[in-house]
Scaffold this motif. Sequence first.
Motif: not given
Length: 532
Positions: A392-405, A407-411, A441-450
């Motif tokens: 991993l490096r600072v500045g690299m892209a990441a995608s996030l998905t909510n396993p309970y919603l 919706e499309r992934s966020r970036h 995206l509410k504080p305390g919520m869990f999401v999947n990160v790729e």
Amino acid sequence: MNTRARTKSAALLVFALLAVGSLWLLASCQRRNGGAEGAGKAPLQPVGGLQVGVANTPDPPHSGDNALIIIVRDAAGKAVRGAAVDAVVSMPAMGAMPYMESRGKVKEVKPGVYRAEYGLAMNGEWDVNVRVRPKGGAAVEAAYRLSTSTPGLAFAGGTPSAGRDKAVEGMPGMSGMSGMSGMPATGSSQEQAGPGAGMESAPGTITIDAARRQEIGIRTAPVQIRNLSATVRAVGRVAYDETRQAEVTLKFSGFVRDLRVDFTGRPVHAGEVLFTAYSPELWSAQKEYIEALWVAGDSSVVVPGPPETELALAARRRLELWDITPGEIQQIAREGKPREALPIVAPVGGVVTEKNIARGSAFTAGQVLYKIAPLDPAWVLASVYQVDLPLLRVGMAASLTNPYLDERSRHGRVSFISPALQAETRTGQVRVEVPNPRGDLKPGMFVNVELEVALGKRLAVPESAVLPTGERRVVFVDVGNGRLAPREVQLGARAGDYFEVLSGLKPGEVVVTSGNFLVAAESKLKSAAQKW
């Protein structure tokens, strides 16, 4: 009566002397035998240019101390003296059980008879590998199977005799295979190939013809340079952006009059009135400012516009340092009288995360009255295993998905990688900054990160070709003429269905990708090496 007793005593004495002499003679024979009591139970097998027989004492063996009796004869049946003999008894790793081995302490007890003392850690089936190097001759190797529940040793294979290459027998579905222990046969193509033939004669090499490969489902694939990319997956927790949080504190003491923002979690915008405050200190400061603005000889109403005196500027500056807004100060000057309760506004927009006052409560200078944090952008704190952190490096892209919603992934993008691991989980914290304009995206919520990591062009081997054997990784290489040779490899990062190859393979080499467990079983049976 006395004569009869004396005769009886003499007979007993003679019998005792005979018993002692027999025991002494038996012990002397055993000493002369040199611990080769199992030599007669060792059938000889042709191994290279020698005949080798191995027996165990006790028979069958047991956990604890044991000994191998190794008989070495030349082709004419003559005892081979002074040979260098090594014996290793091993059990391969199985599941959580590690690889185990015991190296025998070998000594020659009679001409051509060697005793190897070893120990077994547990009952079960063990591999016995014997290597014999006669003086001035080539080394030969022989492999046996040893079981604590069965008498005798089963000969599994060894260095082929001159001009012979035995076919594998006794294993269902494995006819058409031949094992090689690592010593090339006389006149074979390995001998004629010169220095480049070393790999074909590696311990554990077996031969499987094309028809048999098809029958048992053996598939191969070349090792190639590929454009690899790895995906690092982790679970992340949404948190407030700490760099944009603010605390509401005052530089004077006083009392809360009118409370506008009266509960935690309430959204506010920058400049919104939180509450009004009354302070005797603030009242006095307003009064001093108004008095400094009085113009001698004018009416009691302050006339806006004339330049402020030095005293008025000092009084105005005091109010500014107390965080009274310029608009409030102008209103005080226009009204010409102090305001009893001044409004206190939010320095930033966001949500109230902490509230420590109520209507009518007193406060002191420096007391934290509110804490406000923005929701946009949000932080996602991902826990990444230490094996993936170097990718991993600072500045690299990441995608996030909510396993309970649905919706499309966020970036988002990685903004920070923690320099320390969390002691409880042995993971490193990676911070991803994500736009959150809707605040969903509410504080305390869990999401999947790729996190997609581009490794570039690397030498790669299919994942299915790699066999883990304890601390080592082994592949079977097709070295030509139907031969499959085990080879240890050093692997790097895993990228999907491939592993990066650091050493052990070259581009273009062909490896077994299907059926390699069957090949590994036969190779282990036929190999006279200690390990693959």
